[in-house]
Design a protein around this motif. Sequence first.
Motif, PDB file in Angstrom:
ATOM      1  N   THR A 107      44.607  33.451  43.626  1.00  0.00           N
ATOM      2  CA  THR A 107      44.545  34.536  44.607  1.00  0.00           C
ATOM      3  C   THR A 107      44.238  35.845  43.879  1.00  0.00           C
ATOM      4  OG1 THR A 107      46.262  33.380  45.833  1.00  0.00           O
ATOM      5  CG2 THR A 107      45.882  35.703  46.413  1.00  0.00           C
ATOM      6  N   SER A 141      44.471  39.466  42.679  1.00  0.00           N
ATOM      7  CA  SER A 141      45.583  40.425  42.666  1.00  0.00           C
ATOM      8  C   SER A 141      45.446  41.372  41.485  1.00  0.00           C
ATOM      9  CB  SER A 141      46.927  39.679  42.585  1.00  0.00           C
ATOM     10  OG  SER A 141      47.508  39.791  41.326  1.00  0.00           O
ATOM     11  N   THR A 201      51.547  35.555  41.432  1.00  0.00           N
ATOM     12  CA  THR A 201      51.999  36.326  42.601  1.00  0.00           C
ATOM     13  C   THR A 201      52.747  35.466  43.618  1.00  0.00           C
ATOM     14  OG1 THR A 201      49.940  35.870  43.760  1.00  0.00           O
ATOM     15  CG2 THR A 201      50.034  37.906  42.460  1.00  0.00           C
TER      16      THR A 201
END
Length: 208
Positions: free
Chosen positions: A130, A132, A138
């Motif tokens: 993801t 980030s 995360t």
Amino acid sequence: MTVKVKVCGMKYPDNITAVASLGIDYMGFIFYDQSKRYVGQSSSAYIKELDGLSKVGVFVNASLSAILDKITEFQLNVIQLHGDESVEFCLELKEKSGVIILKAFGVDQNFDWIQLDPYAKVVDYFLFDTKSSSYGGTGVQFDWSLLDQYKLTTPYFLSGGLDPENIKTALERNDPRLYALDLNSKFEVEPGLKDIALLSHSINTIKK
Ligand SMILES: O=C(O)c1ccccc1N[C@@H]1O[C@H](COP(=O)(O)O)[C@@H](O)[C@H]1O
């Protein structure tokens, strides 16, 4: 082919031993000092002696010499580049070390899939996480339907908030390029300390 399992962010010797006994394929150690899972120096002698799995060093924009030092010190088999490393950097690392290279990319709606093309000639696997600002760890899942835009044949590790529930969805996508699932923060008692029972159950699901 059965999807492989990587457990990442390990720190503590007893916990490392317990996780290794679950029959995983890859164990990851974070060499990024901004991470809560930073492995530091503490367990190097212990990690060096681990066998029966591939040891992955996770780096974020580290220098080539720092990575080469850690490969030797920890006897790492695989390097996961989780920052903004260039194709040229990946190539130089490959030429100088011969290790397996995993290049991580943070995916969001604006991800440019074309940027992967030159990396595909150099790296062994991609890792899709993801997007980030903290680079990784995360615990947040990205929209996996975005993977429909991935058109290359290079196999990939899937990461980003994998948990006991969503791993089933990941497997049901039936993508032959999905090489491994990367289990990290959703399987922790605290950062760097994995929940053995939770992991064991999910590893059985993946290896079934
Ligand atoms: O785990 C970390 O703290 C970390 C820090 C910086 C870069 C990468 C990191 N870990 C990697 O992040 C992904 C996703 O983890 P999560 O499941 O979302 O917690 C995984 O590939 C780890 O190797």
